[in-house]
Design an enzyme around this catalytic site. Structure first.
Site, PDB file in Angstrom:
ATOM      1  N   PRO A  11       0.794  -1.220   0.000  1.00  0.00           N
ATOM      2  CG  PRO A  11      -0.122  -1.072   2.137  1.00  0.00           C
ATOM      3  CD  PRO A  11       0.574  -2.020   1.210  1.00  0.00           C
ATOM      4  NE  ARG A  19       2.749   7.683   2.576  1.00  0.00           N
ATOM      5  CZ  ARG A  19       3.294   6.590   3.071  1.00  0.00           C
ATOM      6  NH1 ARG A  19       3.897   5.727   2.294  1.00  0.00           N
ATOM      7  NH2 ARG A  19       3.231   6.347   4.354  1.00  0.00           N
ATOM      8  CE1 TYR A  24       8.657   5.192   3.003  1.00  0.00           C
ATOM      9  CE2 TYR A  24       7.231   7.123   3.030  1.00  0.00           C
ATOM     10  CZ  TYR A  24       7.617   5.905   3.564  1.00  0.00           C
ATOM     11  OH  TYR A  24       6.960   5.408   4.658  1.00  0.00           O
ATOM     12  CG  ASN A  75       8.368  -1.987   0.126  1.00  0.00           C
ATOM     13  OD1 ASN A  75       7.764  -2.002   1.196  1.00  0.00           O
ATOM     14  ND2 ASN A  75       9.029  -0.928  -0.306  1.00  0.00           N
ATOM     15  CD  GLU A  99      10.304  -7.619   5.685  1.00  0.00           C
ATOM     16  OE1 GLU A  99       9.583  -6.799   6.267  1.00  0.00           O
ATOM     17  OE2 GLU A  99      10.783  -8.636   6.258  1.00  0.00           O
ATOM     18  CG  HIS A 101      10.867  -2.455   4.951  1.00  0.00           C
ATOM     19  ND1 HIS A 101       9.500  -2.331   4.921  1.00  0.00           N
ATOM     20  CD2 HIS A 101      11.130  -3.680   5.466  1.00  0.00           C
ATOM     21  CE1 HIS A 101       8.960  -3.431   5.410  1.00  0.00           C
ATOM     22  NE2 HIS A 101       9.927  -4.272   5.733  1.00  0.00           N
ATOM     23  NE  ARG A 108       9.170   5.726   8.876  1.00  0.00           N
ATOM     24  CZ  ARG A 108       8.232   5.492   7.967  1.00  0.00           C
ATOM     25  NH1 ARG A 108       8.392   4.521   7.094  1.00  0.00           N
ATOM     26  NH2 ARG A 108       7.133   6.223   7.923  1.00  0.00           N
TER      27      ARG A 108
END
Length: 148
Positions: A11, A19, A24, A75, A99, A101, A108
């Protein structure tokens, strides 16, 4: 080809580049896909690059990968921290799972420090920006070559 790899994105990754660019980066998901296609070609991999905001769609793609892919790069975004369904689907997949990120989830909010997906992943890459996808492709290529 050395292998078939599904690169699955969860998502809000459709908003990549728009965003929170301070977190990012400014690359779009289309930019990431293009660079992954180029690297995959160099590595002898065929990739399918997908994104969905829907948990059930990601589960469906993981299940399809059981028959159509040799490895998964995922991701899972926010689903990392909430989705037992994605974990269970990944447990039914026999090939390598990496995986990814973009941000360092361990720097975070505390709820982001745990990932259900990590319980199945053969490797986790976090905090390397979109370069994490390239690192994942290189790792998958190595794992598929050594398995074959």
């Amino acid at each position: 080809m050395a292998g078939r790899v599904d690169i699955l994105n969860g998502p809000n990754l459709n908003l990549l580049g728009k965003r929170e660019p301070h977190l990012y980066g400014s690359e779009t998901l289309a930019d990431v896909e293009k660079s992954c296609q180029a690297l995959a070609g160099e590595l002898g991999l065929a990739i399918r690059f997908l994104q969905s905001n829907a948990e059930h769609q990601l589960v469906d793609w993981i299940q399809r990968a059981r028959e159509e892919a040799d490895a998964i790069i995922i991701n899972p975004a926010a689903y990392s921290h909430t989705s037992v369904a994605i974990l269970d689907a990944l447990k039914a997949f026999d090939g390598p799972v990496i995986e990814v990120h973009i941000s360092n989830i361990h720097q975070r909010e505390s709820f982001r420090h745990h990932s259900y997906v990590s319980l199945r992943a053969d490797g986790v890459i976090a905090g390397c920006g979109t370069q994490g996808y390239h690192l994942a492709l290189m790792r998958v290529a190595r794992l598929l070559t050594s398995a074959g």
